[in-house]
Design a protein around this motif. Structure first.
Motif, short mmCIF file in Angstrom:
data_model
loop_
_atom_site.label_atom_id
_atom_site.label_comp_id
_atom_site.label_asym_id
_atom_site.label_seq_id
_atom_site.Cartn_x
_atom_site.Cartn_y
_atom_site.Cartn_z
N ALA A 199 0.86 -1.19 0.00
CA ALA A 199 0.00 0.00 0.00
C ALA A 199 0.89 1.24 0.00
CB ALA A 199 -0.92 0.00 1.21
N PRO A 200 1.32 1.70 -1.17
CA PRO A 200 2.24 2.84 -1.25
C PRO A 200 1.76 4.07 -0.50
CG PRO A 200 2.05 1.80 -3.39
CD PRO A 200 1.03 1.15 -2.51
N GLU A 201 0.44 4.30 -0.51
CA GLU A 201 -0.10 5.48 0.16
C GLU A 201 0.12 5.42 1.67
OE1 GLU A 201 -3.25 2.35 -0.01
OE2 GLU A 201 -1.81 3.20 -1.43
N ALA A 202 0.15 4.20 2.24
CA ALA A 202 0.40 4.05 3.68
C ALA A 202 1.83 4.43 4.01
CB ALA A 202 0.11 2.62 4.12
N CYS A 203 2.75 4.12 3.10
CA CYS A 203 4.16 4.47 3.32
C CYS A 203 4.36 5.98 3.20
CB CYS A 203 5.04 3.72 2.33
SG CYS A 203 4.95 1.91 2.49
N ASP A 204 3.69 6.58 2.26
CA ASP A 204 3.72 8.04 2.13
C ASP A 204 3.23 8.68 3.43
OD1 ASP A 204 3.33 10.74 0.44
OD2 ASP A 204 1.46 10.34 1.51
N ALA A 205 2.11 8.18 3.95
CA ALA A 205 1.53 8.75 5.17
C ALA A 205 2.46 8.59 6.37
CB ALA A 205 0.18 8.09 5.46
N ALA A 206 3.16 7.43 6.44
CA ALA A 206 4.06 7.19 7.57
C ALA A 206 5.22 8.18 7.57
CB ALA A 206 4.58 5.76 7.52
N ILE A 207 5.78 8.43 6.40
CA ILE A 207 6.90 9.38 6.31
C ILE A 207 6.45 10.76 6.75
CG2 ILE A 207 8.54 10.51 4.77
CD1 ILE A 207 8.44 7.95 3.03
N ARG A 208 5.29 11.18 6.28
CA ARG A 208 4.80 12.51 6.64
C ARG A 208 4.42 12.59 8.11
NH1 ARG A 208 4.26 15.35 1.97
NH2 ARG A 208 4.09 14.14 0.03
N ARG A 209 3.94 11.48 8.66
CA ARG A 209 3.54 11.47 10.07
C ARG A 209 4.74 11.62 11.00
NH1 ARG A 209 0.81 7.32 9.75
NH2 ARG A 209 2.18 5.69 10.54
N TYR A 210 5.83 10.90 10.70
CA TYR A 210 6.99 10.91 11.60
C TYR A 210 7.94 12.07 11.32
CZ TYR A 210 5.69 6.40 13.56
OH TYR A 210 5.03 5.39 14.22
N GLY A 211 7.95 12.58 10.11
CA GLY A 211 8.82 13.72 9.79
C GLY A 211 10.29 13.49 10.08
N PRO A 212 10.88 12.41 9.58
CA PRO A 212 12.29 12.11 9.88
C PRO A 212 13.24 13.02 9.12
CG PRO A 212 11.48 10.60 8.23
CD PRO A 212 10.29 11.44 8.65
N ARG A 213 14.51 12.95 9.50
CA ARG A 213 15.54 13.69 8.77
C ARG A 213 16.00 12.94 7.53
NH1 ARG A 213 20.44 14.94 12.07
NH2 ARG A 213 20.83 16.50 10.49
N ALA A 214 15.76 11.61 7.50
CA ALA A 214 16.10 10.79 6.35
C ALA A 214 15.34 9.48 6.45
CB ALA A 214 17.61 10.53 6.29
N VAL A 215 15.21 8.79 5.32
CA VAL A 215 14.49 7.51 5.26
C VAL A 215 15.38 6.46 4.61
CG1 VAL A 215 12.52 6.28 4.26
CG2 VAL A 215 12.21 8.59 5.17
N ILE A 216 15.39 5.26 5.19
CA ILE A 216 16.09 4.11 4.62
C ILE A 216 15.07 3.03 4.34
CG2 ILE A 216 17.80 2.29 5.00
CD1 ILE A 216 19.19 4.21 6.98
N ASN A 217 15.03 2.54 3.11
CA ASN A 217 14.12 1.44 2.79
C ASN A 217 14.88 0.12 2.84
OD1 ASN A 217 11.92 -0.09 2.02
ND2 ASN A 217 12.31 0.21 -0.16
N ALA A 267 11.44 13.44 -1.56
CA ALA A 267 11.84 14.57 -2.40
C ALA A 267 10.96 15.78 -2.12
CB ALA A 267 11.74 14.17 -3.87
N ASP A 268 9.66 15.54 -1.92
CA ASP A 268 8.72 16.62 -1.62
C ASP A 268 9.05 17.29 -0.29
OD1 ASP A 268 6.25 18.15 -2.07
OD2 ASP A 268 5.46 16.99 -0.39
N MET A 269 9.56 16.46 0.66
CA MET A 269 9.89 16.98 1.99
C MET A 269 11.34 17.48 2.07
SD MET A 269 7.98 14.02 4.24
CE MET A 269 8.47 14.71 5.83
N GLY A 270 12.12 17.23 1.02
CA GLY A 270 13.51 17.67 0.99
C GLY A 270 14.42 16.87 1.90
N ILE A 271 14.12 15.58 2.09
CA ILE A 271 14.96 14.74 2.95
C ILE A 271 15.54 13.58 2.14
CG2 ILE A 271 13.68 15.35 5.03
CD1 ILE A 271 12.22 12.66 4.83
N PRO A 272 16.70 13.04 2.55
CA PRO A 272 17.34 11.95 1.81
C PRO A 272 16.57 10.64 1.90
CG PRO A 272 18.93 13.10 3.19
CD PRO A 272 17.57 13.55 3.63
N PHE A 273 16.67 9.88 0.83
CA PHE A 273 16.08 8.54 0.77
C PHE A 273 17.15 7.56 0.32
CE2 PHE A 273 13.79 5.19 -1.66
CZ PHE A 273 13.03 4.67 -0.61
N VAL A 274 17.36 6.49 1.10
CA VAL A 274 18.35 5.46 0.78
C VAL A 274 17.62 4.18 0.43
CG1 VAL A 274 20.30 4.10 1.60
CG2 VAL A 274 20.07 6.50 2.29
#
Length: 282
Positions: A34-52, A85-92
């Motif tokens: 559910a890609p939309e759930a992953c989008d929501a999680a990133i926005r909810r936690y507001g991290p400095r970076a994300v690692i998949n 990218a929308d939030m301006g944070i790194p994604f690994v």
């Protein structure tokens, strides 16, 4: 919170969980289908970076489930990358040597042409392309032959077989770099933290254990370190058919990581020792 990690039970995710200021999300909070759930999680936690660190990794089953593999390994990471990218944070994004066709004997560089041989490799390559197309701060980290004290992997399979048999046949014409999950986790953290302040270092990188070896050589070293008296018989890939075609040459050229992130290839033999120690085998 500094880093948000997708994945909790996988080999790399379990190692990432031991780092400070890291939150690993279970499937209940971020369903990869559910890609939309992953989008929501990133926005909810507001991290400095994300690692998949989560993925569809059943290489043979992917041959009969290509759509599911594509959803989890391409569409969902693409959504994650666009959100970052929308939030301006790194994604690994962790990727694989299976994006290459396994020809030749030279180590693959990040700039080499890709040509996956199986559905899993195609899904991971599609994921890479979506991450890069998102155009935010990012790193695609291709790695190979991941092992740890967690989950199912080659080392644990060899320990089980070696204790119950006098000899086993192991493929000897596939060559690559076994890579401890603990080293991959540390590399992901270093890369993510660097990209926070130096987004211009975005790109594709390779990270694999050294020295390169065959599966048969890996098995022999496992038995030697664990004190298991089991003979390893070399066989060609053609003698061990699988639903998904495996590349023969999985060597990865990792020279870019040292000057950019200060990361060198880990010695998988030391990593193997640590894994066996964690498993209580030595």
């Amino acid at each position: 919170m500094t880093l948000l990690v997708f994945g909790q039970s996988g080999q790399v995710a379990r190692e990432l969980a031991g780092f400070p200021d890291v939150l690993c999300l279970p499937r209940a909070e971020a369903d990869l289908t559910a890609p939309e759930a992953c989008d929501a999680a990133i926005r909810r936690y507001g991290p400095r970076a994300v690692i998949n660190a989560a993925a569809y990794t059943a290489v043979d089953r992917a041959e009969s489930e290509p759509a599911l593999a594509h959803l989890i390994n391409a569409a969902t990471p693409g959504t994650m990358a666009r959100t970052c990218a929308d939030m301006g944070i790194p994604f690994v994004q962790i990727s694989t040597d299976y994006v290459f066709d396994g020809s030749g004997t030279a180590p693959w560089t990040p700039a080499d042409p890709t040509g996956p041989l199986n559905a899993y490799g195609r899904s991971k390559l599609a994921g890479e392309r979506q991450v890069m197309a998102a155009a935010g701060p990012h790193a695609v980290l291709r790695t190979s032959w991941v092992v740890s004290a967690h989950g199912s992997n080659f080392v644990k399979t060899m320990l089980r077989l070696g204790k119950s048999r006098d000899r086993i046949s192991v493929v000897a014409d596939q060559i690559g770099g076994p890579t401890p999950a603990r080293a991959i986790a540390a590399a992901c953290v270093r890369i993510a933290e660097t990209l926070i302040t130096e987004p211009e270092k975005s790109g594709i990188y390779h990270f694999a254990g050294s020295p390169d070896t065959s599966w048969a050589g890996f098995a022999r070293e496992t038995f030697a370190q664990a004190g298991i008296a089991c003979e390893v018989v070399d066989i060609p890939t053609t003698d061990y058919p699988t639903p998904a075609v495996r590349p023969l040459n999985s060597r990865l050229g990792c020279s870019l990581l040292e000057p950019v992130f200060g990361l060198s290839r880990p010695d998988w033999r030391q990593g193997l020792h640590d894994i066996l120690h964690d498993l209580g085998e030595i």
